[in-house]
Design an enzyme around this catalytic site. Structure first.
Site, PDB file in Angstrom:
ATOM      1  N   GLU A  85       0.823  -1.222   0.000  1.00 35.57           N
ATOM      2  CA  GLU A  85       0.000   0.000   0.000  1.00 35.57           C
ATOM      3  C   GLU A  85       0.857   1.273   0.000  1.00 35.57           C
ATOM      4  O   GLU A  85       0.532   2.281   0.626  1.00 35.57           O
ATOM      5  CB  GLU A  85      -1.040  -0.042   1.122  1.00 35.57           C
ATOM      6  CG  GLU A  85      -1.963  -1.245   0.930  1.00 35.57           C
ATOM      7  CD  GLU A  85      -3.315  -1.146   1.568  1.00 35.57           C
ATOM      8  OE1 GLU A  85      -3.756  -0.038   1.881  1.00 35.57           O
ATOM      9  OE2 GLU A  85      -3.930  -2.216   1.747  1.00 35.57           O
TER      10      GLU A  85
HETATM   11  N1  CAA Z   1      -6.323  11.597  -4.147  1.00 34.40           N
HETATM   12  C1  CAA Z   1      -6.831  12.000  -5.330  1.00 34.40           C
HETATM   13  N2  CAA Z   1      -6.064  12.174  -6.432  1.00 34.40           N
HETATM   14  C2  CAA Z   1      -4.748  11.942  -6.304  1.00 34.40           C
HETATM   15  C3  CAA Z   1      -4.166  11.535  -5.108  1.00 34.40           C
HETATM   16  C4  CAA Z   1      -5.011  11.367  -3.984  1.00 34.40           C
HETATM   17  N3  CAA Z   1      -4.546  10.967  -2.813  1.00 34.40           N
HETATM   18  N4  CAA Z   1      -2.840  11.386  -5.294  1.00 34.40           N
HETATM   19  C5  CAA Z   1      -2.600  11.688  -6.573  1.00 34.40           C
HETATM   20  N5  CAA Z   1      -3.749  12.030  -7.189  1.00 34.40           N
HETATM   21  C6  CAA Z   1      -3.950  12.448  -8.573  1.00 34.40           C
HETATM   22  C7  CAA Z   1      -3.178  13.713  -8.892  1.00 34.40           C
HETATM   23  O1  CAA Z   1      -3.905  14.874  -8.543  1.00 34.40           O
HETATM   24  C8  CAA Z   1      -2.980  13.592 -10.384  1.00 34.40           C
HETATM   25  O2  CAA Z   1      -4.147  13.971 -11.056  1.00 34.40           O
HETATM   26  P1  CAA Z   1      -4.194  15.321 -11.986  1.00 34.40           P
HETATM   27  O3  CAA Z   1      -3.027  15.219 -12.933  1.00 34.40           O
HETATM   28  O4  CAA Z   1      -5.526  15.231 -12.644  1.00 34.40           O
HETATM   29  O5  CAA Z   1      -4.067  16.453 -11.026  1.00 34.40           O
HETATM   30  C9  CAA Z   1      -2.855  12.088 -10.573  1.00 34.40           C
HETATM   31  O6  CAA Z   1      -3.433  11.463  -9.442  1.00 34.40           O
HETATM   32  C10 CAA Z   1      -1.420  11.625 -10.730  1.00 34.40           C
HETATM   33  O7  CAA Z   1      -0.739  12.049  -9.579  1.00 34.40           O
HETATM   34  P2  CAA Z   1       0.821  12.327  -9.571  1.00 34.40           P
HETATM   35  O8  CAA Z   1       1.188  13.215 -10.702  1.00 34.40           O
HETATM   36  O9  CAA Z   1       1.177  12.747  -8.197  1.00 34.40           O
HETATM   37  O10 CAA Z   1       1.362  10.869  -9.934  1.00 34.40           O
HETATM   38  P3  CAA Z   1       2.775  10.217  -9.735  1.00 34.40           P
HETATM   39  O11 CAA Z   1       3.068   9.378 -10.909  1.00 34.40           O
HETATM   40  O12 CAA Z   1       3.798  11.245  -9.338  1.00 34.40           O
HETATM   41  O13 CAA Z   1       2.525   9.163  -8.541  1.00 34.40           O
HETATM   42  C11 CAA Z   1       2.333   8.415  -6.305  1.00 34.40           C
HETATM   43  C12 CAA Z   1       2.025   9.496  -7.329  1.00 34.40           C
HETATM   44  C13 CAA Z   1       1.911   8.981  -4.978  1.00 34.40           C
HETATM   45  C14 CAA Z   1       3.813   8.074  -6.266  1.00 34.40           C
HETATM   46  C15 CAA Z   1       1.507   7.146  -6.673  1.00 34.40           C
HETATM   47  O14 CAA Z   1       1.915   6.590  -7.884  1.00 34.40           O
HETATM   48  C16 CAA Z   1       1.511   6.101  -5.588  1.00 34.40           C
HETATM   49  O15 CAA Z   1       0.829   6.223  -4.585  1.00 34.40           O
HETATM   50  N6  CAA Z   1       2.284   5.005  -5.802  1.00 34.40           N
HETATM   51  C17 CAA Z   1       2.256   3.866  -4.880  1.00 34.40           C
HETATM   52  C18 CAA Z   1       1.224   2.871  -5.305  1.00 34.40           C
HETATM   53  C19 CAA Z   1       0.802   1.989  -4.173  1.00 34.40           C
HETATM   54  O16 CAA Z   1       0.526   2.420  -3.073  1.00 34.40           O
HETATM   55  N7  CAA Z   1       0.682   0.703  -4.482  1.00 34.40           N
HETATM   56  C20 CAA Z   1       0.194  -0.224  -3.530  1.00 34.40           C
HETATM   57  C21 CAA Z   1      -0.437  -1.386  -4.218  1.00 34.40           C
HETATM   58  S1  CAA Z   1      -1.955  -1.859  -3.538  1.00 34.40           S
HETATM   59  C22 CAA Z   1      -1.616  -2.924  -2.278  1.00 34.40           C
HETATM   60  O17 CAA Z   1      -0.510  -3.069  -1.829  1.00 34.40           O
HETATM   61  C23 CAA Z   1      -2.818  -3.578  -1.735  1.00 34.40           C
HETATM   62  C24 CAA Z   1      -2.632  -4.881  -1.065  1.00 34.40           C
HETATM   63  O18 CAA Z   1      -2.936  -5.905  -1.652  1.00 34.40           O
HETATM   64  C25 CAA Z   1      -2.259  -4.928   0.366  1.00 34.40           C
END
Ligand code: CAA
Length: 379
Positions: free
Chosen positions: A363
């Site tokens: 996550e």
């Molecule tokens: N809420 C709403 N929108 C959001 C957001 C949030 N918390 N965070 C980002 N966004 C939106 C941004 O506003 C953007 O939209 P716009 O361009 O329209 O404004 C879009 O999403 C892209 O955001 P970024 O440009 O910030 O994207 P990024 O490529 O820089 O990545 C990141 C951001 C935070 C690194 C993201 O990729 C991330 O969270 N990565 C980790 C993924 C993760 O947590 N994976 C876990 C897998 S699930 C799991 O583990 C479950 C399980 O089985 C236990």
């Protein structure tokens, strides 16, 4: 500011503690050893209302607040983190997302059986080449008019085989980048959907983690969550809440290891007195207690932000970052305090140490939490 739990929250905490002691503790070492999914425990969790804790009773849930969910997660994670990860994914990644963003039909059809625990859900974002870099989705959902044609592979999916309802994130329009991504509800048994190999893991070995393969799976349009292109934001918003669940899991793992270490230190004698009376051990326990309490404050704060309708992206990232680090540090020290006994399975702490590690990875890794935190404080 009120640091006291309500009577109802205390009762939920106690009920979760009793359940963990009575139903999760027996066989936890064997389930870990044999990688056995805690089927009976999850069924009972459904009966007790732990699988859809925050879902409204209208949809078969318990209608509780996030803090109550965190308290239950913490107690169950003290004993069996394989049970609590199934609970966390079902509650915060699947049920919450469906209730918040799903249509009425989706809620009737999918949320109800998930909230009651009759069915288990899975959240499918990660791919062989898209983990932290979640926008790089290779799984495609081609728009075919009244259905999407789903193709691709998902990796490390919690509840991979035990689930029957899957929220799958996939790219529909690559030209639009993350704005071309959709979230689709996929059912086990749909033609072309195959559950792949089970991962042989370091920790949370009772949890079933699988790869999933989709080959020309026809997913009806009505199974899309939100507007066309909402899938990535859906995943991000849902994960912010999920991180509170995993932070609570990490807190529980740390607190469970601490409780065992404290008890052991009060019983075990060396050099003529209980090892708790030796400052080397007493100071370790003092640090562990303090760090756990600090993590707990961050986890509760994130839960309260969510309950109060405040933004919880920052507080959930801080809670997960801190609690997962504390889980690692405390479990390592718990093994150390137990000495040779800590290194064998019977004393539980080595399992908690192995389980702790994943809370720094899934996550969103700790490094991803730092991205979220640093961006928030820079704004
Ligand atoms: N809420 C709403 N929108 C959001 C957001 C949030 N918390 N965070 C980002 N966004 C939106 C941004 O506003 C953007 O939209 P716009 O361009 O329209 O404004 C879009 O999403 C892209 O955001 P970024 O440009 O910030 O994207 P990024 O490529 O820089 O990545 C990141 C951001 C935070 C690194 C993201 O990729 C991330 O969270 N990565 C980790 C993924 C993760 O947590 N994976 C876990 C897998 S699930 C799991 O583990 C479950 C399980 O089985 C236990």
């Amino acid at each position: 500011m009120d640091f006291k739990l309500t009577e109802e929250q205390q009762m939920i905490k106690q009920a979760a503690r009793d359940f963990a002691q009575t139903d999760c503790l027996p066989g936890v070492i064997e389930r870990d050893d044999q990688q056995k999914f805690p089927q009976d425990q999850i069924k009972k969790m459904g009966e007790l209302g732990f699988m859809g804790m925050m879902v409204s009773p209208e949809y078969g849930g318990s209608g509780m607040d996030t803090l109550s969910y965190v308290l239950a997660m913490e107690e169950i994670s003290k004993i069996d983190a394989s049970c609590s990860v199934a609970m966390s994914v079902n509650n915060s990644l699947v049920c919450w997302g469906l209730e918040k963003f799903g249509t009425e039909e989706q809620k009737q059809k999918y949320l109800k059986p998930l909230a009651s625990g009759e069915k288990i859900g899975a959240f499918c974002l990660s791919e062989p080449e898209a983990g932290s870099d979640a926008t790089s989705q290779r799984t495609t959902a081609e728009d075919k008019g009244d259905y999407y044609l789903l193709n691709g592979t998902k990796n490390w999916i919690t509840n991979g085989n035990s689930a029957s309802i899957y929220l799958v994130i996939a790219q529909t329009d690559p030209e639009k980048g993350h704005r071309g991504i959709n979230a689709l509800i996929v059912e086990k048994g749909m033609d072309g959907f195959v559950v792949g190999k089970k991962e042989d893991k370091l920790g949370i070995r009772g949890s079933d983690t699988h790869s999933l393969m989709f080959t020309d799976v026809k997913v009806p349009k009505e199974n899309r969550i939100g507007e066309d292109g909402f899938g990535f934001k859906f995943a991000m918003k849902t994960l912010s809440g999920g991180r509170i669940g995993i932070a609570a899991q990490a807190l529980g793992i740390a607190a469970g290891a601490y409780e065992l270490a404290l008890k052991y230190a009060q019983e075990r004698k060396a050099f003529g007195k209980e090892i708790m009376r030796h400052q080397a051990i007493a100071f370790k326990l003092a640090d562990m207690h303090t760090e756990i309490e600090a993590a707990r404050m961050l986890v509760y704060r994130a839960a309260l932000d969510k309950d109060n309708g405040e933004s919880f992206d920052l507080s959930s990232a801080m809670a997960k970052l801190k609690a997962s680090q504390v889980a690692m540090d405390v479990t390592v020290e718990a093994v150390q305090i137990h000495g040779g006994y800590g290194y064998v399975k019977e004393y539980h702490v080595e399992r908690l140490m192995r389980d702790a590690k994943i809370t720094q990875i899934y996550e969103g890794t700790s490094e991803i939490q730092k991205i979220v935190i640093s961006r928030a404080i820079a704004d």
